[in-house]
Scaffold this motif. Structure first.
Motif, PDB file in Angstrom:
ATOM      1  N   MET A  89       0.809  -1.211   0.000  1.00  0.00           N
ATOM      2  CA  MET A  89       0.000   0.000   0.000  1.00  0.00           C
ATOM      3  C   MET A  89       0.845   1.266   0.000  1.00  0.00           C
ATOM      4  SD  MET A  89      -3.492   0.428   0.369  1.00  0.00           S
ATOM      5  CE  MET A  89      -4.054  -0.736   1.584  1.00  0.00           C
ATOM      6  N   ALA A 125      -2.556   5.897   1.812  1.00  0.00           N
ATOM      7  CA  ALA A 125      -1.845   4.620   1.779  1.00  0.00           C
ATOM      8  C   ALA A 125      -1.311   4.253   3.160  1.00  0.00           C
ATOM      9  CB  ALA A 125      -0.694   4.685   0.777  1.00  0.00           C
ATOM     10  N   ALA A 164      -4.109  -2.969  -3.450  1.00  0.00           N
ATOM     11  CA  ALA A 164      -3.189  -1.972  -2.898  1.00  0.00           C
ATOM     12  C   ALA A 164      -3.040  -0.779  -3.832  1.00  0.00           C
ATOM     13  CB  ALA A 164      -1.824  -2.607  -2.649  1.00  0.00           C
ATOM     14  N   GLY A 196       0.695   4.075  -2.836  1.00  0.00           N
ATOM     15  CA  GLY A 196       0.384   5.470  -2.544  1.00  0.00           C
ATOM     16  C   GLY A 196       1.461   6.400  -3.061  1.00  0.00           C
ATOM     17  N   SER A 199       1.160   6.580  -6.727  1.00  0.00           N
ATOM     18  CA  SER A 199      -0.018   7.383  -7.060  1.00  0.00           C
ATOM     19  C   SER A 199       0.320   8.864  -7.080  1.00  0.00           C
ATOM     20  CB  SER A 199      -1.131   7.099  -6.045  1.00  0.00           C
ATOM     21  OG  SER A 199      -2.269   7.885  -6.294  1.00  0.00           O
ATOM     22  N   THR A 212      -0.289   9.243  -0.598  1.00  0.00           N
ATOM     23  CA  THR A 212       0.608   8.686   0.407  1.00  0.00           C
ATOM     24  C   THR A 212      -0.078   8.596   1.768  1.00  0.00           C
ATOM     25  OG1 THR A 212       2.566   9.543  -0.736  1.00  0.00           O
ATOM     26  CG2 THR A 212       2.804   9.031   1.600  1.00  0.00           C
ATOM     27  N   PRO A 259      -5.587   3.536  -2.235  1.00  0.00           N
ATOM     28  CA  PRO A 259      -5.064   4.894  -2.023  1.00  0.00           C
ATOM     29  C   PRO A 259      -5.295   5.811  -3.211  1.00  0.00           C
ATOM     30  CG  PRO A 259      -3.270   3.314  -2.282  1.00  0.00           C
ATOM     31  CD  PRO A 259      -4.522   2.515  -2.154  1.00  0.00           C
ATOM     32  N   ASN A 278      -4.313   3.105   5.209  1.00  0.00           N
ATOM     33  CA  ASN A 278      -4.800   1.792   4.812  1.00  0.00           C
ATOM     34  C   ASN A 278      -3.760   0.702   5.027  1.00  0.00           C
ATOM     35  OD1 ASN A 278      -7.642   1.936   3.623  1.00  0.00           O
ATOM     36  ND2 ASN A 278      -6.653   3.686   2.660  1.00  0.00           N
ATOM     37  N   THR A 279      -2.466   1.070   5.013  1.00  0.00           N
ATOM     38  CA  THR A 279      -1.431   0.101   5.365  1.00  0.00           C
ATOM     39  C   THR A 279      -1.579  -0.331   6.810  1.00  0.00           C
ATOM     40  OG1 THR A 279       0.160   0.942   3.748  1.00  0.00           O
ATOM     41  CG2 THR A 279       1.057  -0.243   5.633  1.00  0.00           C
TER      42      THR A 279
END
Length: 459
Positions: A66, A398, A117, A70, A73, A395, A121, A401-402
């Motif tokens: 993740m 991410a 993953a 992120g 992304s 980020t 994000p 969610n990580t």
């Protein structure tokens, strides 16, 4: 009509629908597999540790990649990463549905986690970009996005039960494919997000982080089989800690870390990360145990067990739908505290579970747990997004969610380990997991109250 009639900017519904479809398939695959565990065990002659890997291989890949997703992304643009994630997830779902053995299934579950993953994000970053200058609409959009994912998470066992009853457990994966295709087509209308100024990807950080978390989860899953005093267990724990230390050292030294440490200077940011970990670890682990409890202790067939989880769907939908109004009126602290109180109360209701518990006695905790979680999660996500610059939203989401997915994998591993020795162990694991969840929720409530003391409203 009066002057307060709501008018959404062009693309509001489109943006929410597109990003929500990705969250739906990602969350659906967290829970839909739980109800199919007995069928998977029969098909592959699999034991409890294999079943834990079927669950955790997805959640683990989801968690360890993740941060990189992120970072990519923000580096390459969220729209591009979002679309790649949908493609990977759809192909991997087909592989899961056709898997000839447990190892192949686990490999494709890892591929699903990679796709998830990338999607999650980036989907939040797309929403944040779309509504960065309209906080109330962002709150509403995140609430709807969360409602869709939460409903999918809760509805997974019910949908799985129906698919198993009328076709085959393999269709619990095949059902993802058309959703991914629709999401991919819709995504072309989404705007590309702003990119960060950094020019490199933190490969060393990703590698050490992945090895550290994977080693830790592997150790937890294998403890019941190998025993806690086994040299491989202790070696794995030590290796995981060493790798974590190396990861943190790399993140301090590298020019463009995937884990920007300046984000952790905020008490608000840190407390919300802990909250996310507690919610997911408790919920994922408990649903894994309850799925075994309903089918192995109460002897419910798959379809009946699936419908038994229906209150989870109802609870999530109710609380997610009202959450945006509550957040816009009271800020994020009150809905989080109320949600955590309900979350803990629901777990307390699981202490009544025994070999012959009538379902009506389980109905209330099955409803209250997701209602509490569904009220707290949108507030938590809005708090995270509002605490960072929009160029770092991928980020930040991410990182959140990580922590959530890592905790979810640990929850399944730890709670599953308590249930590894038959129906008696499963029954004991229900009350033990409930007690642990209540304790963790109390800690999260204390930390969130402190962290949000000076920042209890959306910026």
């Amino acid at each position: 009509m009066n002057q307060k009639t709501r008018t959404n900017p062009p693309g509001f519904g489109w943006a929410v629908l597109t990003t929500s479809l990705a969250f739906v398939v990602a969350q659906l695959d967290v829970s839909i597999v739980n109800i199919a565990l007995p069928e998977i065990a029969k098909a592959y002659h699999a034991g409890i540790s294999t079943l834990q890997w079927v669950i955790d291989s997805y959640t683990l890949a989801f968690a360890v990649l993740m941060l990189s997703a992120g970072s990519l992304s923000d580096l390459l643009g969220s729209k591009r990463i979002f679309q790649i994630g949908l493609i990977i997830f759809g192909i991997a779902s087909a592989g899961c549905g056709l898997a000839p053995d447990a190892l192949t299934l686990i490999i494709f579950r890892i591929a699903q986690g990679i796709g998830a993953a990338m999607m999650i994000p980036s989907s939040l970053a797309l929403l944040n970009h779309q509504f960065a200058h309209t906080p109330q609409l962002r709150t509403r959009a995140v609430g709807l996005w969360t409602a869709a994912g939460s409903a999918a998470l809760a509805a997974g066992p019910t949908i799985g039960g129906l698919l198993i009853a009328f076709s085959s457990w393999r269709y619990i994966f095949i059902v993802n494919i058309p959703i991914c295709i629709i999401g991919y087509i819709l995504s072309f209308k989404m705007e590309q997000t702003a990119k960060t100024n950094k020019k490199s990807f933190d490969l060393a950080g990703q590698f050490t982080w992945m090895l550290s978390v994977t080693t830790l989860i592997s150790v937890i899953i294998e403890v019941p089989r190998l025993g806690f005093n086994n040299v491989m267990i202790w070696g794995g724990l030590i290796l995981s800690l060493v790798l974590l230390g190396v990861f943190l050292w790399i993140e301090h030294k590298v020019a463009h870390p995937m884990l920007p440490f300046h984000l952790f200077k905020s008490g608000k940011f840190n407390s919300l990360l802990v909250l996310g970990a507690v919610l997911n670890g408790s919920y994922y682990g408990t649903v894994f145990i309850l799925s075994l409890y309903l089918q192995k202790v109460l002897n419910y067939p798959s379809l009946t067990a699936g419908f038994a989880f229906l209150p989870l769907t109802i609870g999530f939908v109710i609380s997610n739908v009202i959450s945006s109004r509550v957040i816009n009126r009271y800020g994020i602290q009150k809905p989080i505290i109320i949600g955590l109180t309900m979350f803990a109360a629901g777990f307390a209701g699981l202490f009544i579970a025994h070999e012959h518990t009538p379902y009506l006695q389980l109905f209330l905790p099955f409803l209250v747990i997701p209602m509490g979680m569904g009220l707290a999660v949108p507030a938590m996500i809005n708090g995270i997004l509002s605490s960072v610059d929009k160029t770092l939203s991928g980020t930040a989401s991410a990182i959140l969610n990580t922590s959530r997915q890592t905790a979810g994998a640990i929850g399944v591993a730890v709670f599953g380990a308590m249930a590894a020795r038959g129906s008696t162990a499963i029954l004991g694991a229900v009350s033990k997991s409930a007690a642990i969840s209540i304790g963790l929720t109390a800690i999260a409530m204390f930390l969130v109250t402190r962290g949000l003391r000076k920042t209890n409203t959306i910026k």
